[in-house]
Design a protein around this motif. Sequence first.
Motif, PDB file in Angstrom:
ATOM      1  N   ILE B 191       0.842  -1.201   0.000  1.00 21.84           N
ATOM      2  CA  ILE B 191       0.000   0.000   0.000  1.00 21.84           C
ATOM      3  C   ILE B 191       0.876   1.250   0.000  1.00 21.84           C
ATOM      4  N   LEU B 192       1.912   1.231   0.832  1.00 26.06           N
ATOM      5  CA  LEU B 192       2.770   2.412   0.941  1.00 26.06           C
ATOM      6  C   LEU B 192       3.611   2.596  -0.315  1.00 26.06           C
ATOM      7  N   LYS B 193       4.128   1.464  -0.857  1.00 24.16           N
ATOM      8  CA  LYS B 193       4.967   1.553  -2.056  1.00 24.16           C
ATOM      9  C   LYS B 193       4.208   2.225  -3.199  1.00 24.16           C
ATOM     10  N   HIS B 194       2.940   1.848  -3.354  1.00 22.44           N
ATOM     11  CA  HIS B 194       2.163   2.388  -4.486  1.00 22.44           C
ATOM     12  C   HIS B 194       1.327   3.601  -4.113  1.00 22.44           C
ATOM     13  N   ASP B 195       1.534   4.096  -2.879  1.00 18.04           N
ATOM     14  CA  ASP B 195       0.850   5.324  -2.436  1.00 18.04           C
ATOM     15  C   ASP B 195      -0.666   5.221  -2.627  1.00 18.04           C
ATOM     16  N   LEU B 196      -1.236   4.148  -2.085  1.00 19.78           N
ATOM     17  CA  LEU B 196      -2.671   3.944  -2.249  1.00 19.78           C
ATOM     18  C   LEU B 196      -3.477   4.504  -1.086  1.00 19.78           C
ATOM     19  N   LEU B 197      -4.712   4.857  -1.404  1.00 19.87           N
ATOM     20  CA  LEU B 197      -5.674   5.223  -0.368  1.00 19.87           C
ATOM     21  C   LEU B 197      -6.410   3.939   0.017  1.00 19.87           C
ATOM     22  N   VAL B 198      -6.713   3.792   1.313  1.00 20.32           N
ATOM     23  CA  VAL B 198      -7.504   2.633   1.727  1.00 20.32           C
ATOM     24  C   VAL B 198      -8.866   3.104   2.214  1.00 20.32           C
ATOM     25  N   ILE B 199      -9.919   2.519   1.659  1.00 21.79           N
ATOM     26  CA  ILE B 199     -11.259   2.779   2.165  1.00 21.79           C
ATOM     27  C   ILE B 199     -11.671   1.504   2.879  1.00 21.79           C
ATOM     28  N   THR B 200     -11.808   1.571   4.198  1.00 25.63           N
ATOM     29  CA  THR B 200     -12.101   0.354   4.946  1.00 25.63           C
ATOM     30  C   THR B 200     -13.525   0.368   5.492  1.00 25.63           C
ATOM     31  N   ASP B 201     -14.322  -0.596   5.019  1.00 27.46           N
ATOM     32  CA  ASP B 201     -15.722  -0.695   5.417  1.00 27.46           C
ATOM     33  C   ASP B 201     -15.772  -1.627   6.623  1.00 27.46           C
ATOM     34  N   GLU B 202     -15.923  -1.043   7.812  1.00 27.76           N
ATOM     35  CA  GLU B 202     -15.824  -1.840   9.046  1.00 27.76           C
ATOM     36  C   GLU B 202     -17.174  -1.994   9.736  1.00 27.76           C
ATOM     37  N   ILE B 203     -18.224  -2.005   8.953  1.00 28.87           N
ATOM     38  CA  ILE B 203     -19.576  -2.030   9.503  1.00 28.87           C
ATOM     39  C   ILE B 203     -19.831  -3.237  10.403  1.00 28.87           C
ATOM     40  N   TYR B 204     -19.086  -4.356  10.185  1.00 29.48           N
ATOM     41  CA  TYR B 204     -19.282  -5.541  11.016  1.00 29.48           C
ATOM     42  C   TYR B 204     -18.214  -5.664  12.105  1.00 29.48           C
ATOM     43  N   SER B 205     -17.450  -4.600  12.343  1.00 28.52           N
ATOM     44  CA  SER B 205     -16.305  -4.717  13.249  1.00 28.52           C
ATOM     45  C   SER B 205     -16.669  -5.189  14.659  1.00 28.52           C
ATOM     46  N   ALA B 206     -17.866  -4.839  15.130  1.00 27.08           N
ATOM     47  CA  ALA B 206     -18.238  -5.254  16.486  1.00 27.08           C
ATOM     48  C   ALA B 206     -18.555  -6.738  16.554  1.00 27.08           C
ATOM     49  N   LEU B 207     -18.753  -7.361  15.388  1.00 22.38           N
ATOM     50  CA  LEU B 207     -19.080  -8.785  15.364  1.00 22.38           C
ATOM     51  C   LEU B 207     -17.872  -9.583  14.933  1.00 22.38           C
ATOM     52  N   THR B 208     -16.873  -9.605  15.812  1.00 20.61           N
ATOM     53  CA  THR B 208     -15.667 -10.383  15.567  1.00 20.61           C
ATOM     54  C   THR B 208     -15.589 -11.431  16.652  1.00 20.61           C
ATOM     55  N   TYR B 209     -15.413 -12.683  16.259  1.00 22.72           N
ATOM     56  CA  TYR B 209     -15.368 -13.764  17.241  1.00 22.72           C
ATOM     57  C   TYR B 209     -13.921 -14.233  17.343  1.00 22.72           C
ATOM     58  N   GLY B 210     -13.654 -15.282  18.048  1.00 24.32           N
ATOM     59  CA  GLY B 210     -12.264 -15.738  18.134  1.00 24.32           C
ATOM     60  C   GLY B 210     -11.445 -14.917  19.105  1.00 24.32           C
ATOM     61  N   ARG B 211     -10.184 -15.234  19.179  1.00 24.77           N
ATOM     62  CA  ARG B 211      -9.318 -14.688  20.216  1.00 24.77           C
ATOM     63  C   ARG B 211      -9.050 -13.197  20.066  1.00 24.77           C
ATOM     64  N   GLU B 212      -8.778 -12.764  18.845  1.00 27.62           N
ATOM     65  CA  GLU B 212      -8.359 -11.373  18.657  1.00 27.62           C
ATOM     66  C   GLU B 212      -9.542 -10.442  18.455  1.00 27.62           C
ATOM     67  N   LYS B 213      -9.458  -9.260  19.031  1.00 32.21           N
ATOM     68  CA  LYS B 213     -10.468  -8.231  18.745  1.00 32.21           C
ATOM     69  C   LYS B 213     -10.215  -7.703  17.343  1.00 32.21           C
ATOM     70  N   HIS B 214     -11.202  -7.029  16.795  1.00 36.35           N
ATOM     71  CA  HIS B 214     -11.055  -6.445  15.465  1.00 36.35           C
ATOM     72  C   HIS B 214      -9.911  -5.437  15.428  1.00 36.35           C
ATOM     73  N   THR B 215      -9.095  -5.546  14.384  1.00 32.94           N
ATOM     74  CA  THR B 215      -8.043  -4.543  14.167  1.00 32.94           C
ATOM     75  C   THR B 215      -8.432  -3.689  12.987  1.00 32.94           C
ATOM     76  N   SER B 216      -8.415  -2.372  13.166  1.00 35.26           N
ATOM     77  CA  SER B 216      -8.675  -1.481  12.047  1.00 35.26           C
ATOM     78  C   SER B 216      -7.348  -1.132  11.404  1.00 35.26           C
ATOM     79  N   ILE B 217      -7.311  -1.168  10.074  1.00 32.61           N
ATOM     80  CA  ILE B 217      -6.058  -0.862   9.383  1.00 32.61           C
ATOM     81  C   ILE B 217      -5.613   0.569   9.682  1.00 32.61           C
ATOM     82  N   SER B 218      -6.575   1.407  10.103  1.00 32.12           N
ATOM     83  CA  SER B 218      -6.240   2.797  10.423  1.00 32.12           C
ATOM     84  C   SER B 218      -5.337   2.889  11.652  1.00 32.12           C
TER      85      SER B 218
END
Lengths: 164, 387
Positions: B191-218
Amino acid sequence: MEKSLELKLLDILSSNSRLTPEELSVMLGVDENEIRQTVDRLEKEKVICGYNTLIDWDKVHDDDVTAMVELRVTPQGGEGYDKLAEKISSFPQVDTLYLMSGAYDFLVTVRGRSIKEVSLFVSGKLAQIDEVQSTTTHFTLSKYKELGVLFKSKKTDERMLVSL
Amino acid sequence: MRNFLSEKVLNIKPSGIRRFFDLASTTEGVISLGVGEPDFDTPWHIREAGITALQQGKTFYTSNSGLPELKKAICSYTLRHTGVEYNPDNEVFVTVGGSEAIDLALRAVINPGDEIIYTDPSYVSYLPCIELADGVPVPIKLKNENRFKLTPDELENAITEKTKALILAFPNNPTGAIMTRDDLEALLPIILKHDLLVITDEIYSALTYGREKHTSISSLENMKERTIVINGFSKAFAMTGWRLGYAMGPKEIISQMIKIHQFAIMCAPTTSQYAAIEALNNGDKDVENMRDEYDRRRRYLYNELKEMGLSCFEPEGAFYMFPDIRQFGMTSEEFATKLLNEQKLAVVPGDAFGGSGEGFIRISYAYSVSELKEAVRRLNLFIASLK
């Protein structure tokens, strides 16, 4: 089993007692044997007191009557409310018995096959108990919700059938 | 009379699900596992806040970017859950659902011909919104073998000198896949090499199961300045019908998104905004409870699918499963139609979400366990009849 997991187990069982230990073990991510042992222990400790089935008796026979009876009492002989509650609870017609704060002491739910039958039980059996000062009987006209379950207005799924 | 319609609009493919939806809604006695919204009602205290706002006569426009109190609450909620701090004055604004935020993000950044990468299978709106904004949609076909995650190689191979942005949508609709912190970090150098913008749709972020909590790329290093985070209230707080979401990002981009929003929409619904403040301030427990309930259903359903012999990777987010039905020698649509006709059970054919969805079906578990049980019973009968 750790406390929070035990609470979740009780929570699930309280609304659906028919789930098998296998299903519970999958849903909670816990070994099946641990589920069985925990449930056994909770039963012995009388945390889990029963597994009844919730039936809408109005759909079964026309003549099912429920009444809520307020009892005003004066407990005798320094024995307090517990002994009296035991006596009242022993009647099979008594569905529930609560000790209440406020204008009366006990709230009794009585079930019978007719208004006459329930009234005769209240006047003939409950009112006859020495400690009972007065009774006020209220007859149930309609049952909307019991034990967290809606009887009349069936909640329909209003969502669109398929949504992306 | 001439044809008044826009060429661009006419060329946008209609949602492939329409035919199937019509069939499902006219078939008697159907159980549908095809919904994309929670089965829970909006928690009572949140509804009450909305009702109170109406009773108090709060029926006027709010400021374009949303109620100041709501923006503050959103930033505070975000800091609590992703560790990223945004300025409520200029780095966040309130939208009509996450849907509007996606649309505005694309309209704000696309110059005609810009390529926008997104993962396939995906939520159906990305492609049309990219096209409507005169962008070029570039789908990356994800693989079941990779648990439908985006790999660095896949990303690198999709990038050209015209690539402007990458849309990430995890936890994912329709696959239920998540990207862990490690998964996301692996994409960073590219992403950094190509200087890209990231649009992250995290509408389901609160519904993460398993050991790790949701990580936002931001929250990852050097990403906040090049990420637009989109989230909302629909899935976490069961507020789909209230139409409320938000976007957060660098103030230069947010201000332009607000500009379009101001002209096209004015402001998000006022009643919903007041209810949302209550949700953010006092709704954490409700979200926890709903999430726990989804998790139970997820485990139950996943176990049942395994026992049926349906191949499916274990999804760790949202409320969808994406089982593989290729072994039955039918297309997704044939499978879903046959299942609907024979067992009156509706699932969504995977190709409704893109080419990579062909050979899969999407099953939603936004239903009570007892409803899922009945659905599983029917599915079992169907699978048995095919073997």
